[in-house]
Every structure is written in structure tokens, then in C-alpha cells.
Motif scaffolding. Structure first.
Motif, PDB file in Angstrom:
ATOM      1  N   LEU A  84      -3.432   7.350  -2.408  1.00  0.00           N
ATOM      2  CA  LEU A  84      -3.244   8.995  -2.634  1.00  0.00           C
ATOM      3  C   LEU A  84      -1.892   9.720  -2.025  1.00  0.00           C
ATOM      4  O   LEU A  84      -1.602  10.545  -2.548  1.00  0.00           O
ATOM      5  CB  LEU A  84      -4.761   9.519  -2.092  1.00  0.00           C
ATOM      6  N   ASN A  85      -1.736   9.137  -0.793  1.00  0.00           N
ATOM      7  CA  ASN A  85      -0.776   9.869   0.016  1.00  0.00           C
ATOM      8  C   ASN A  85       0.739   9.563  -0.784  1.00  0.00           C
ATOM      9  O   ASN A  85       1.399  10.448  -0.980  1.00  0.00           O
ATOM     10  CB  ASN A  85      -0.699   9.270   1.531  1.00  0.00           C
ATOM     11  N   ALA A 128       7.918   5.873  -1.972  1.00  0.00           N
ATOM     12  CA  ALA A 128       7.106   6.579  -1.033  1.00  0.00           C
ATOM     13  C   ALA A 128       6.332   5.710  -0.080  1.00  0.00           C
ATOM     14  O   ALA A 128       6.063   5.938   0.953  1.00  0.00           O
ATOM     15  CB  ALA A 128       6.012   7.388  -1.675  1.00  0.00           C
ATOM     16  N   ASN A 129       6.090   4.478  -0.590  1.00  0.00           N
ATOM     17  CA  ASN A 129       5.294   3.458   0.171  1.00  0.00           C
ATOM     18  C   ASN A 129       6.184   3.330   1.401  1.00  0.00           C
ATOM     19  O   ASN A 129       6.058   2.898   2.497  1.00  0.00           O
ATOM     20  CB  ASN A 129       5.003   2.330  -0.703  1.00  0.00           C
ATOM     21  N   ASN A 134       5.166  -1.857   3.421  1.00  0.00           N
ATOM     22  CA  ASN A 134       4.481  -2.854   2.091  1.00  0.00           C
ATOM     23  C   ASN A 134       3.157  -2.646   2.714  1.00  0.00           C
ATOM     24  O   ASN A 134       2.882  -2.566   3.942  1.00  0.00           O
ATOM     25  CB  ASN A 134       5.035  -3.931   2.129  1.00  0.00           C
ATOM     26  N   ALA A 135       1.995  -2.749   1.906  1.00  0.00           N
ATOM     27  CA  ALA A 135       0.738  -2.717   2.418  1.00  0.00           C
ATOM     28  C   ALA A 135       0.630  -4.193   3.229  1.00  0.00           C
ATOM     29  O   ALA A 135       1.212  -5.247   2.926  1.00  0.00           O
ATOM     30  CB  ALA A 135      -0.240  -3.152   1.154  1.00  0.00           C
ATOM     31  N   ASN A 148       8.368  -3.700  -1.462  1.00  0.00           N
ATOM     32  CA  ASN A 148       7.621  -2.416  -1.178  1.00  0.00           C
ATOM     33  C   ASN A 148       6.352  -2.241  -2.069  1.00  0.00           C
ATOM     34  O   ASN A 148       5.407  -1.823  -1.613  1.00  0.00           O
ATOM     35  CB  ASN A 148       8.370  -1.265  -1.391  1.00  0.00           C
ATOM     36  N   ALA A 149       6.414  -2.667  -3.320  1.00  0.00           N
ATOM     37  CA  ALA A 149       5.302  -2.408  -4.208  1.00  0.00           C
ATOM     38  C   ALA A 149       4.221  -3.625  -3.971  1.00  0.00           C
ATOM     39  O   ALA A 149       3.081  -3.572  -4.674  1.00  0.00           O
ATOM     40  CB  ALA A 149       5.744  -2.501  -5.722  1.00  0.00           C
TER      41      ALA A 149
END
Ligand SMILES: Cc1ncc(COP(=O)(O)O)c(C=O)c1O
Length: 409
Positions: free
Chosen positions: A112-113, A278-279, A286-287, A75-76
Motif C-alpha cells: 500500500l505504501n 518506490a520499493n 527489495n522484500a 527491487n521487484a
């Protein structure tokens, strides 16, 4: 039948001017031809990404048939990408950072979110110097927070530290710094940041809970005349940095950014765990993995050609000077935030500009009436071609005022 929450309906109403502006742009381009419309309203980075993107994409082709090549990742973010990012961010921030201090996000917006999701309780307040990026209000509101804009000091939009102090309450949870700033293009100085840090240390101690500084820096790479953006991490332990590659590599649609937590923050690991969760639970998971691969390849290979932005900045300054419009030269980013002429009615002047097929955004949309925003994300020649339109708008604005004054007598 009411399908939306009251808050969402209000948000739609309050942001309808953005949609209207967008639609007006499309309509004018249809009517007059795209080359005759000067759309300075949108900040969509138009320079091509650095040429090395081709190699990065070729590498993607090489791995594309491997199992899990595009599967879920932590996730990070991919550990090797976090480690590379830590290295470059550490240099920018003059702070030793490691992979564990960073979460890779869906752009600076995602950063930011997840931050506000992790720290805000219902009714918590977030201070934000104005003018400010209009989305901040939504990002804070998404998690029950309230944005408290505090006006900066003209003409170069310096932090008003007395006004910030007055705005601090026991409910204040964070302050957003955006440097270089959208829309003003100004940069927060080291002295301003130091004073801010001192103030926040005092109130964090007084209230027995930290007031965070989140420094939103998607334009950090884009400064002019050898200006530098002073790093905030060495100045204040409860600080974080958010950023992205939307502008520096022209990868806005790839949705790739990051958030870094100050390693000196007490219990930093707790906050990092919150950001990572939160992500996941906001549904980003994940991004985007393609963006993560691209960054891994591109991060140490330079960025877009900023000399082109600088040429456009000078062209826009010339246009405004020729039209006798007052402005402070931006030190960074790709925006001008000039003064609306006469009585400073920004909405009225933006409407006057529109009659010349020039699209701008009223300062009211950034919590700062009396000004208007122009972006220079377009060819220098288009900027120069707008000169006559600005001059005519200024003349028209003078004539309206004269008529109005006569009518008032
Ligand atoms: C000040 C500021 N912050 C954050 C963002 C979000 O950028 P992104 O999510 O594309 O990184 C923008 C986009 O224009 C911006 O201007």
C-alpha cells in the motif's frame, strides 16, 4: 525542544490509544495472570505456519553458504518467485498474470505504501469505506494524501455507493477496498464491485484521469461457509490487488507480500516502474529475501488450518449471543464488530469490558463509532471462558444507563 514534525507529533497523539491499550493489556496480565485476561484487541495470527515450512527452512540451510545467497535481489523481487505468485494470483483473480505484473513487497503494508508513493500528489484524496484498517490514514498521509472515509451501510456494512459518489472530487485519486474487511469481517459482493467500477469509469472519464481501485486482500484466503471473495481485476481496468502471507501462512513477522497491477490497465508498465522504484527509494530495496524463498516453496502447498479459525468464530458468536450483544456474523477474516449496547458509546463500553479483564478496540478507532472490535486470534477455550465477563459487562452497562436516565429525569 521540538524534535518531530508537527504531523508526526499529531500522529503520535492520535494513535496514543493503541499504545495505551497495549500497555493496559500487559499491566492486566501482570496483575491477574495471562490466563485471566481476555485480550481480544490484537490481530496477531497465532496458528502455526503449515508443516512444510520445515522443508522450506531446510532448503535455506542448503544454500546458506553460497555467495549472494542472501544478497540484494531485483527491487521487484526474485523473478522465479514473481512467476509463481503470478500463477496463483491469476487463478484467484480470474485474470492472466505474468511475473512482470507483480512487485513483491514488505507485507501488504509495504504494498500500500509503495502504491500511494507512486500515485499521490500533495492534497490528493483517497476514498475508503468505513469501518477501515486504522493504518490507511497514515499510509495515505505519508505521501501528502488525505483519506476520505465513507460510512458503509449497517447491519452488514455494504458499500454506500451514493455516499461514495458524493465523496468523489477532481482530487480523488483512488479508493481502497478491503475484503474480507478488518474490522467488520464482511465481503464486498460482485454486484457492489461492478457498480463501483461503473461509477469510477464515469468519473475517471469526466476528470480525464483514472481513479484507481486498490483491493487490500490479506484475508482473501480466510472465508467461511463457502463464501468467496469476488476478484476485482476482471471488473475494472484501473485496479490493483495488494496482499500478503502474514495471515494465510502465519508469516506476519517475515514481512512478505505483493502488489499486482491489472495487465489491462493502459500504461500499466509506467505504474509498475513507479512501484518498483518506490520499493527501492522508500528504503525497502527489495522484500526480505528469506520471505521470498519461503513463499517460493510454500505458495502451492496450502495454508494454515482455517477450520480452527472457524471453530473460534462459532465460539465467539455463542459468547456474544449468550451475553445478548448484537452482531452480524463475519463472513471472513478473524474479527467480530459488534454493536455497543444502549446509547452506543463504544469507548464507554470498551472501558466497561476492561473492568472484566476483556480487551476490545472501540469502533471509533476504525472510523465507525457505536461498535467495537474483537479478534479471535486465540484458543477457543479462552474465548468461551470470557462469557461471564461479557454478561457482567452488559449488566453493568444496563445499570449505568438506568442510573443515568433516573438522574436525567
Ligand atoms: C486490512 C489490513 N491490511 C493490511 C494489513 C497489513 O498486513 P501485512 O503488512 O502484515 O501484510 C493488515 C494487518 O493487520 C490489515 O488488517
Amino acid at each position: 525542544m521540538q524534535l518531530l514534525t508537527t504531523q508526526m507529533s499529531e500522529h503520535i497523539t492520535n494513535s496514543s490509544w493503541i499504545r495505551r491499550m497495549f500497555e493496559t493489556g500487559i499491566e492486566l496480565k501482570k496483575q491477574y495472570g495471562a490466563e485471566n485476561v481476555y485480550d481480544f484487541s490484537l490481530g496477531n495470527p497465532d496458528l502455526p505456519p503449515p508443516s512444510q515450512i520445515k522443508e522450506a527452512i531446510d532448503q535455506l540451510k542448503n544454500i546458506s553458504e553460497k555467495p549472494l545467497a542472501f544478497g540484494y535481489v531485483p527491487n521487484a523481487g526474485i523473478p522465479s518467485v514473481r512467476a509463481k505468485l503470478a500463477k496463483t494470483l491469476g487463478i484467484e483473480q480470474n485474470t492472466t498474470l505474468t511475473a512482470k505484473d507483480i512487485v513483491i513487497t514488505c507485507g501488504a503494508a509495504g504494498a500500500l505504501n509503495i502504491f500511494f508513493r507512486a500515485i499521490l500528489e500533495q492534497g490528493d484524496e483517497v476514498i475508503c469505506p468505513a469501518p477501515y484498517f486504522v493504518e490507511y490514514g497514515f499510509y495515505v498521509g505519508n505521501y501528502g494524501g488525505i483519506l476520505r472515509p465513507v460510512k458503509t451501510i449497517e447491519p452488514d456494512f455494504k458499500l454506500d455507493l451514493d455516499a461514495i459518489e458524493k465523496a468523489i472530487t477532481p482530487k480523488t485519486r483512488a479508493i481502497i477496498i478491503n475484503s474480507p474487511n478488518n474490522p467488520s469481517g464482511q465481503i464486498c459482493s460482485h454486484t457492489e464491485l461492478k457498480k463501483l467500477a461503473k461509477l469510477l469509469e464515469h468519473y475517471s472519464d469526466k476528470f480525464g484521469k483514472p481513479i484507481f481501485v486498490i483491493s487490500d486482500e490479506p484475508y482473501r484466503f480466510l472465508t467461511y461457509d463457502n463464501e468467496i471473495v469476488p476478484p476485482v481485476l476482471p471488473l475494472y481496468k484501473y485496479s490493483l490487488v495488494a496482499g500478503s502471507f502474514s495471515k494465510s501462512l502465519s508469516l506476519a513477522g517475515a514481512r512478505i507480500g505483493y502488489i499486482a497491477v491489472n495487465p489491462d490497465m493502459p500504461s500499466a508498465e509506467q505504474l509498475l516502474n513507479g512501484l518498483t522504484l518506490a520499493n527501492r527509494i522508500l528504503g525497502f530495496v527489495n522484500a526480505p529475501i528469506i520471505g521470498q524463498y519461503l513463499i517460493e516453496h510454500l505458495i502451492d502447498k496450502g495454508g494454515v488450518d482455517i477450520s480452527i479459525y472457524n471453530e473460534r468464530r462459532h465460539a465467539m458468536a455463542q459468547v456474544l449471543k449468550d451475553a445478548s450483544i448484537e452482531f452480524t456474523m463475519p463472513k471472513g477474516a478473524f474479527y467480530f464488530f459488534p454493536k455497543a449496547p444502549g446509547n452506543g458509546d463504544d469507548k464507554e463500553f470498551v472501558a466497561t469490558l476492561q473492568k472484566q479483564n476483556i480487551l476490545a478496540v472501540p469502533g471509533s478507532g476504525f472510523g465507525y463509532p457505536g461498535y467495537f472490535r474483537l479478534t479471535f486470534c486465540m484458543d477457543k477455550q479462552i474465548i468461551l471462558n470470557s462469557t461471564e465477563g461479557f454478561k457482567k459487562a452488559m449488566n453493568a452497562s444496563r445499570s449505568y444507563r438506568k442510573l443515568r436516565n433516573q438522574a436525567d429525569k
